[in-house]
Design a protein around this motif. Sequence first.
Motif, mmCIF file in Angstrom:
data_model
loop_
_atom_site.group_PDB
_atom_site.id
_atom_site.type_symbol
_atom_site.label_atom_id
_atom_site.label_comp_id
_atom_site.label_asym_id
_atom_site.label_seq_id
_atom_site.Cartn_x
_atom_site.Cartn_y
_atom_site.Cartn_z
ATOM 1 N N PHE A 174 2.648 23.931 0.617
ATOM 2 C CA PHE A 174 1.459 24.770 0.761
ATOM 3 C C PHE A 174 1.655 25.785 1.885
ATOM 4 C CE2 PHE A 174 -1.959 21.709 -1.125
ATOM 5 C CZ PHE A 174 -1.778 22.285 -2.374
ATOM 6 N N THR A 175 2.138 25.296 3.016
ATOM 7 C CA THR A 175 2.321 26.164 4.179
ATOM 8 C C THR A 175 3.390 27.212 3.936
ATOM 9 O OG1 THR A 175 1.615 24.397 5.679
ATOM 10 C CG2 THR A 175 2.899 26.193 6.636
ATOM 11 N N LEU A 176 4.444 26.837 3.240
ATOM 12 C CA LEU A 176 5.505 27.793 2.940
ATOM 13 C C LEU A 176 4.952 28.969 2.140
ATOM 14 C CD1 LEU A 176 8.541 28.129 3.409
ATOM 15 C CD2 LEU A 176 8.926 27.060 1.175
ATOM 16 N N VAL A 177 4.074 28.669 1.186
ATOM 17 C CA VAL A 177 3.445 29.724 0.385
ATOM 18 C C VAL A 177 2.574 30.613 1.259
ATOM 19 C CG1 VAL A 177 1.787 30.181 -1.462
ATOM 20 C CG2 VAL A 177 3.510 28.403 -1.758
ATOM 21 N N LYS A 178 1.766 29.998 2.137
ATOM 22 C CA LYS A 178 0.857 30.764 2.983
ATOM 23 C C LYS A 178 1.606 31.650 3.965
ATOM 24 C CE LYS A 178 -1.455 27.088 4.337
ATOM 25 N NZ LYS A 178 -2.467 26.255 5.020
ATOM 26 N N VAL A 179 2.618 31.101 4.594
ATOM 27 C CA VAL A 179 3.388 31.869 5.575
ATOM 28 C C VAL A 179 4.069 33.059 4.914
ATOM 29 C CG1 VAL A 179 5.418 31.801 7.066
ATOM 30 C CG2 VAL A 179 3.758 29.951 7.162
ATOM 31 N N THR A 180 4.657 32.827 3.754
ATOM 32 C CA THR A 180 5.316 33.916 3.021
ATOM 33 C C THR A 180 4.334 35.032 2.706
ATOM 34 O OG1 THR A 180 6.879 32.347 2.022
ATOM 35 C CG2 THR A 180 6.660 34.502 0.965
ATOM 36 N N ALA A 181 3.129 34.655 2.301
ATOM 37 C CA ALA A 181 2.114 35.652 1.939
ATOM 38 C C ALA A 181 1.679 36.468 3.148
ATOM 39 C CB ALA A 181 0.905 34.959 1.321
ATOM 40 N N VAL A 182 1.432 35.804 4.284
ATOM 41 C CA VAL A 182 0.979 36.525 5.473
ATOM 42 C C VAL A 182 2.060 37.477 5.963
ATOM 43 C CG1 VAL A 182 0.242 36.299 7.870
ATOM 44 C CG2 VAL A 182 -0.617 34.706 6.159
ATOM 45 N N VAL A 183 3.302 36.991 5.987
ATOM 46 C CA VAL A 183 4.409 37.843 6.428
ATOM 47 C C VAL A 183 4.563 39.048 5.504
ATOM 48 C CG1 VAL A 183 6.911 37.978 6.750
ATOM 49 C CG2 VAL A 183 5.646 35.993 7.598
ATOM 50 N N ALA A 184 4.450 38.819 4.190
ATOM 51 C CA ALA A 184 4.565 39.916 3.226
ATOM 52 C C ALA A 184 3.450 40.935 3.424
ATOM 53 C CB ALA A 184 4.527 39.373 1.799
ATOM 54 N N MET A 185 2.223 40.446 3.686
ATOM 55 C CA MET A 185 1.111 41.353 3.916
ATOM 56 C C MET A 185 1.322 42.180 5.180
ATOM 57 S SD MET A 185 -1.860 42.292 5.481
ATOM 58 C CE MET A 185 -2.145 40.921 6.599
ATOM 59 N N ILE A 186 1.806 41.533 6.237
ATOM 60 C CA ILE A 186 2.048 42.243 7.494
ATOM 61 C C ILE A 186 3.124 43.304 7.306
ATOM 62 C CG2 ILE A 186 2.953 42.002 9.842
ATOM 63 C CD1 ILE A 186 1.605 39.246 9.939
ATOM 64 N N VAL A 187 4.216 42.941 6.643
ATOM 65 C CA VAL A 187 5.311 43.888 6.409
ATOM 66 C C VAL A 187 4.832 45.047 5.532
ATOM 67 C CG1 VAL A 187 7.569 44.196 5.330
ATOM 68 C CG2 VAL A 187 7.121 42.175 6.740
ATOM 69 N N GLY A 188 4.084 44.718 4.455
ATOM 70 C CA GLY A 188 3.582 45.762 3.563
ATOM 71 C C GLY A 188 2.620 46.698 4.264
ATOM 72 N N GLY A 189 1.699 46.138 5.044
ATOM 73 C CA GLY A 189 0.749 46.956 5.773
ATOM 74 C C GLY A 189 1.423 47.822 6.817
ATOM 75 N N ALA A 190 2.409 47.246 7.514
ATOM 76 C CA ALA A 190 3.143 48.010 8.527
ATOM 77 C C ALA A 190 3.895 49.169 7.877
ATOM 78 C CB ALA A 190 4.092 47.097 9.284
ATOM 79 N N ALA A 191 4.463 48.915 6.687
ATOM 80 C CA ALA A 191 5.198 49.975 5.980
ATOM 81 C C ALA A 191 4.263 51.127 5.608
ATOM 82 C CB ALA A 191 5.852 49.399 4.726
ATOM 83 N N ILE A 192 3.030 50.791 5.208
ATOM 84 C CA ILE A 192 2.044 51.829 4.875
ATOM 85 C C ILE A 192 1.770 52.712 6.083
ATOM 86 C CG2 ILE A 192 -0.386 52.209 4.292
ATOM 87 C CD1 ILE A 192 -0.225 49.703 2.545
ATOM 88 N N LEU A 193 1.646 52.076 7.255
ATOM 89 C CA LEU A 193 1.334 52.823 8.465
ATOM 90 C C LEU A 193 2.528 53.624 8.971
ATOM 91 C CD1 LEU A 193 -0.694 50.039 10.344
ATOM 92 C CD2 LEU A 193 -1.627 52.036 9.172
ATOM 93 N N VAL A 194 3.708 53.003 8.965
ATOM 94 C CA VAL A 194 4.906 53.661 9.505
ATOM 95 C C VAL A 194 5.340 54.835 8.633
ATOM 96 C CG1 VAL A 194 7.358 53.359 10.024
ATOM 97 C CG2 VAL A 194 5.703 51.614 10.729
ATOM 98 N N PHE A 195 5.300 54.638 7.317
ATOM 99 C CA PHE A 195 5.790 55.675 6.402
ATOM 100 C C PHE A 195 4.663 56.561 5.863
ATOM 101 C CE2 PHE A 195 8.939 52.207 6.121
ATOM 102 C CZ PHE A 195 10.058 52.908 6.578
ATOM 103 N N ASN A 196 3.461 56.357 6.398
ATOM 104 C CA ASN A 196 2.325 57.199 6.049
ATOM 105 C C ASN A 196 2.099 57.264 4.534
ATOM 106 O OD1 ASN A 196 0.127 58.821 6.694
ATOM 107 N ND2 ASN A 196 1.329 60.727 6.555
ATOM 108 N N VAL A 197 2.083 56.103 3.904
ATOM 109 C CA VAL A 197 1.884 56.013 2.462
ATOM 110 C C VAL A 197 0.476 56.489 2.113
ATOM 111 C CG1 VAL A 197 1.800 54.449 0.484
ATOM 112 C CG2 VAL A 197 3.502 54.094 2.280
ATOM 113 N N ASP A 198 0.365 57.288 1.063
ATOM 114 C CA ASP A 198 -0.920 57.841 0.656
ATOM 115 C C ASP A 198 -1.804 56.758 0.041
ATOM 116 O OD1 ASP A 198 -3.037 59.401 -0.073
ATOM 117 O OD2 ASP A 198 -2.027 60.369 -1.773
ATOM 118 N N THR A 199 -2.906 56.468 0.682
ATOM 119 C CA THR A 199 -3.849 55.469 0.171
ATOM 120 C C THR A 199 -5.229 56.086 -0.038
ATOM 121 O OG1 THR A 199 -4.470 54.796 2.408
ATOM 122 C CG2 THR A 199 -2.653 53.603 1.366
ATOM 123 N N GLY A 200 -5.257 57.381 -0.246
ATOM 124 C CA GLY A 200 -6.534 58.059 -0.411
ATOM 125 C C GLY A 200 -7.097 58.577 0.894
ATOM 126 N N GLY A 201 -6.259 58.580 1.916
ATOM 127 C CA GLY A 201 -6.662 59.139 3.198
ATOM 128 C C GLY A 201 -7.390 58.183 4.110
#
Length: 496
Positions: A174-201
Motif C-alpha cells: 500500500f505504502t509503495l503505491v502511495k509513495v510512488t504517486a506522491v513523488v510522481a505528482m511532485i515531479v509532474g507539478g515541478a516540471a509544469i512550473l520549471v518548463f512553463n507548461v501551458d495550463t490555461g494561464g
Amino acid sequence: MTDPASPDLSSPSGTPTPPGPSASTTRQLRRALSHRHIHFIALGSAIGTGLFYGSSGAIGAAGPGVVFVYLLGGAVVYFMLRALGEMSVAEPVAGSFAEHCRRFLGGWAGYITGWMYAFEMIIVCLADLTAVALYMKFWFPDTASWVWVAVALIIVAAANLASTRWYGELEFWFTLVKVTAVVAMIVGGAAILVFNVDTGGSAGIDNLWNDGGMFPNGATGVLSSLILVLFAFGGTEVIGVTAGEAKDYRTAIPKAISTVPVRILLFYVLAILVIVSVTPWREITGEESPFVQIFSTLGVSWAAGLLNVVVLTAALSAINSDLYGAGRIIFGMAREHLAPSVFAKLSRNGVPVTTVGAMLCVLVIGVALQLWNATAADLFESIAALATFATVFVWLMILLAHLASRYGWGGGERVDPESLSFRVPFWPWGQYLAIAVILVTFGTMFWLAEYRSALLAGVIFTVGMSLLYPLSRHRTRSTDQGLTGQQGDPETPSTP
C-alpha cells in the motif's frame, strides 16, 4: 500457541500474564514485523486521506500559507514521535503509549489514553470510509455511497483478521503505491512550473501570493487549517504500537522515527507547495482530491483516474492501519485489566480477533452515516474535527508521560537519560513547543463555532469514560484475588 522466540509483551516487566481460562488469553503477540515492515508502516502512516483529500480543506482555510502550517504540525509530530520512540525502545510493551502513560502518569492516564486512541482510530476510519465513497464517485457518480463503504469494510475485515506478518506485507505494498504517486505528482507539478507548461494561464509560483497574499484569511484561517493539518498527521503514533511486534525494535523503531523530518518535508510540505503553485488556491474546491484535480485541470484524464486508484489505496491502507493500532492498544489494556478481559484473547496467528471484530461492528455506523448523509464533503470535515480532538489528546498524554519519565513527577520512577539508547533532541524545548501547539488547537476548537460540537463530543467521551474508570480498578482487584494461588501452563494449546 505462544511463539517460543517471542518474549512476553503483556506487562512492562516482561513477567508472564497469569493464566486465564484458556490459551487464547495467554498467547502473546508475535515479533513478526521486520525492519522493512516497520519502515514502510511509519512511512505510510504519514501518507493518507488527510493528505490526499483533507488537504483541500486546509488549503481553503489558510490559503497558500498552509505550507507553513504543515511545517508547524510536522514539528509537533516529530517531537511527539521522538518522545514515544524513546519510551518504546526503552520498554517495548503491548499497549505501547497507553502503558507508558499508566506507568509514568498513573492508572487513569493509561486508561483514558488507550480508550481515547481507540476512539480516535474509529473516528478516523469513519472519515476514511467517507473518503472512499467520494473517490468512487469519480467512476460511479450514480451509485449510492453506502455500497462502497460496505465493500471497503469487507476488504479491511479480511486484511485485519490475517496474521501480523500479512498486515505488514499489505502495508508495505500500500505504502509503495502511495509513495510512488506522491513523488510522481511532485515531479509532474515541478516540471509544469520549471518548463512553463501551458495550463490555461493558471499555473505559476506567483499563485503563492497573487490572490490575497500567502495568508488571505488571516489568523483565523491559519488556526482553522491547523485542525485539518493535525488530522492529516493522525495515526503516525502507530510506530510506537509496532514496537511490541517488531523483530529488532531497538534498531527498527529509531530508524523509522528518524526519517520523520524528511517524510514531512517531502510528502507534505513539498507536495502542498506544488499543489498551491500549479492550481490557484481558490480553485481547490474539495469536491475531489486536490491531487486528482491537478491532473483533471491539465486534461490528463487517464492520470486522474490512476491517481484516484492511489487515493483509494491510501484510504484502505489508513483504515487497515488504524484498526491494527487500536486493536493492539486495547489488547494491551485488557492484559492490564483496563479493558474487558475478552479483548485479551488472541487467535493462533497472534491476532486480537475479539478486539478487531468489535471495532469492525462499530464501523458499521459508517454505513449508516453514508445512508443518512447527502453531503459527504461536509461529513468528512466534521469527522476530521472530532478525530483531531482525539488525536492531539493522545499526543498530549504521550508528551506528558515522557516529561514525567524524565522528571519523576508525582513521586514516580524517574528514567536516567544516560541509560537511554534513543533520546529526544532539543530537550526539553521541543516537548514544550509541541504541548503549546496542542493547547492552542484545543483553544481554537473552542473559539471557532464550527468546531465546538467536535470539542464537546470529545469532552463528553472523556468524562464518560472517566466515570467508568472505577469499574476497571474493581476488575483489577477481582482478577488479582481470583488468581491467587492458581497455577497453569500458558503454553497449553486450546481452541480460542
